[in-house]
Write a protein that holds these residues in place. Structure first.
Motif, mmCIF file in Angstrom:
data_model
loop_
_atom_site.group_PDB
_atom_site.id
_atom_site.type_symbol
_atom_site.label_atom_id
_atom_site.label_comp_id
_atom_site.label_asym_id
_atom_site.label_seq_id
_atom_site.Cartn_x
_atom_site.Cartn_y
_atom_site.Cartn_z
ATOM 1 N N LEU A 1 0.798 -1.225 0.000
ATOM 2 C CA LEU A 1 0.000 0.000 0.000
ATOM 3 C C LEU A 1 0.836 1.284 0.000
ATOM 4 N N LEU A 2 2.108 1.193 0.409
ATOM 5 C CA LEU A 2 2.934 2.390 0.508
ATOM 6 C C LEU A 2 4.063 2.457 -0.511
ATOM 7 N N ASP A 3 4.621 1.332 -0.878
ATOM 8 C CA ASP A 3 5.777 1.305 -1.779
ATOM 9 C C ASP A 3 5.333 0.783 -3.148
ATOM 10 N N PRO A 4 5.381 1.602 -4.192
ATOM 11 C CA PRO A 4 4.892 1.189 -5.510
ATOM 12 C C PRO A 4 5.777 0.154 -6.211
ATOM 13 N N THR A 5 6.928 -0.174 -5.619
ATOM 14 C CA THR A 5 7.796 -1.192 -6.211
ATOM 15 C C THR A 5 7.691 -2.541 -5.505
ATOM 16 N N ARG A 6 6.996 -2.582 -4.389
ATOM 17 C CA ARG A 6 7.005 -3.761 -3.517
ATOM 18 C C ARG A 6 5.804 -4.680 -3.753
ATOM 19 N N VAL A 7 6.091 -5.986 -3.775
ATOM 20 C CA VAL A 7 5.067 -7.035 -3.827
ATOM 21 C C VAL A 7 5.259 -7.891 -2.583
ATOM 22 N N ASN A 8 4.219 -8.009 -1.773
ATOM 23 C CA ASN A 8 4.280 -8.814 -0.553
ATOM 24 C C ASN A 8 4.015 -10.283 -0.887
ATOM 25 N N VAL A 9 4.784 -11.158 -0.271
ATOM 26 C CA VAL A 9 4.708 -12.597 -0.507
ATOM 27 C C VAL A 9 4.289 -13.279 0.783
ATOM 28 N N TYR A 10 3.289 -14.159 0.693
ATOM 29 C CA TYR A 10 2.876 -14.960 1.850
ATOM 30 C C TYR A 10 2.436 -16.332 1.356
ATOM 31 N N GLU A 11 3.076 -17.360 1.884
ATOM 32 C CA GLU A 11 2.715 -18.743 1.555
ATOM 33 C C GLU A 11 2.701 -19.544 2.849
ATOM 34 N N ARG A 12 1.806 -20.528 2.920
ATOM 35 C CA ARG A 12 1.775 -21.447 4.058
ATOM 36 C C ARG A 12 1.649 -22.855 3.507
ATOM 37 N N TRP A 13 2.555 -23.743 3.916
ATOM 38 C CA TRP A 13 2.633 -25.112 3.396
ATOM 39 C C TRP A 13 2.660 -26.115 4.537
ATOM 40 N N GLU A 14 2.133 -27.304 4.269
ATOM 41 C CA GLU A 14 2.146 -28.368 5.277
ATOM 42 C C GLU A 14 3.544 -28.917 5.524
ATOM 43 N N SER A 15 4.385 -28.992 4.460
ATOM 44 C CA SER A 15 5.709 -29.618 4.627
ATOM 45 C C SER A 15 6.703 -29.116 3.590
ATOM 46 N N ASP A 16 7.983 -29.371 3.867
ATOM 47 C CA ASP A 16 9.044 -29.079 2.893
ATOM 48 C C ASP A 16 8.815 -29.830 1.591
ATOM 49 N N ALA A 17 8.378 -31.074 1.698
ATOM 50 C CA ALA A 17 8.157 -31.890 0.496
ATOM 51 C C ALA A 17 7.073 -31.281 -0.391
ATOM 52 N N ASP A 18 5.998 -30.783 0.223
ATOM 53 C CA ASP A 18 4.932 -30.145 -0.552
ATOM 54 C C ASP A 18 5.436 -28.874 -1.235
ATOM 55 N N LEU A 19 6.195 -28.073 -0.509
ATOM 56 C CA LEU A 19 6.754 -26.850 -1.072
ATOM 57 C C LEU A 19 7.704 -27.177 -2.223
ATOM 58 N N ALA A 20 8.589 -28.143 -2.016
ATOM 59 C CA ALA A 20 9.551 -28.517 -3.058
ATOM 60 C C ALA A 20 8.856 -29.068 -4.298
ATOM 61 N N ALA A 21 7.812 -29.852 -4.102
ATOM 62 C CA ALA A 21 7.081 -30.413 -5.234
ATOM 63 C C ALA A 21 6.427 -29.309 -6.055
ATOM 64 N N PHE A 22 5.913 -28.294 -5.397
ATOM 65 C CA PHE A 22 5.293 -27.185 -6.124
ATOM 66 C C PHE A 22 6.332 -26.314 -6.809
ATOM 67 N N ARG A 23 7.406 -26.011 -6.132
ATOM 68 C CA ARG A 23 8.406 -25.084 -6.652
ATOM 69 C C ARG A 23 8.971 -25.527 -8.002
ATOM 70 N N GLY A 24 9.298 -26.792 -8.126
ATOM 71 C CA GLY A 24 9.897 -27.237 -9.385
ATOM 72 C C GLY A 24 11.100 -26.398 -9.724
ATOM 73 N N SER A 25 11.050 -25.722 -10.858
ATOM 74 C CA SER A 25 12.198 -24.935 -11.306
ATOM 75 C C SER A 25 12.127 -23.476 -10.873
ATOM 76 N N GLY A 26 11.103 -23.091 -10.135
ATOM 77 C CA GLY A 26 11.006 -21.721 -9.651
ATOM 78 C C GLY A 26 10.296 -20.807 -10.621
ATOM 79 N N PRO A 27 10.450 -19.494 -10.434
ATOM 80 C CA PRO A 27 9.741 -18.539 -11.279
ATOM 81 C C PRO A 27 10.195 -18.646 -12.733
ATOM 82 N N ASP A 28 9.283 -18.306 -13.662
ATOM 83 C CA ASP A 28 9.695 -18.324 -15.063
ATOM 84 C C ASP A 28 10.641 -17.158 -15.307
ATOM 85 N N THR A 29 11.323 -17.182 -16.434
ATOM 86 C CA THR A 29 12.364 -16.188 -16.697
ATOM 87 C C THR A 29 11.814 -14.766 -16.750
#
Length: 94
Positions: free
Chosen positions: A44-72
């Motif tokens: 709401l205050l910084d026009p360059t900022r994007v807030n990130v919030y994620e909640r996961w059950e486990s490292d394995a679930d997070l890793a399975a989703f992440r794959g190769s990460g953000p696209d280029t």
């Protein structure tokens, strides 16, 4: 449980386009096994900022989703980032 939280910065004139480009990622994350919550939002205050919030059950679930990460395209738009993973041992209602 894990919480991934922080912020990324993109050019102010590119932030809306960056967030529009993330809609499919949010949709995929929220339907992924083990995802309890996933949100990206403009600050709401910084026009360059994007807030990130994620909640996961486990490292394995997070890793399975992440794959190769953000696209280029997403990765190229980020000019700075501070995102951390937190391990939660207990939760309670306020």
């Amino acid at each position: 449980m894990l919480i991934v939280s922080g912020r990324v910065h993109v050019a102010a004139d590119a932030r809306d386009g960056y967030l529009d480009g993330c809609q499919e990622v949010v949709t995929q994350a929220r339907s992924a096994p083990g995802c309890l919550d996933f949100a990206l939002s403009p600050d709401l205050l910084d026009p360059t900022r994007v807030n990130v919030y994620e909640r996961w059950e486990s490292d394995a679930d997070l890793a399975a989703f992440r794959g190769s990460g953000p696209d280029t395209g997403q990765l190229a738009a980020i000019v700075d980032a501070e995102v951390m993973k937190y391990r939660i041992s207990a939760t309670e209602a306020p």
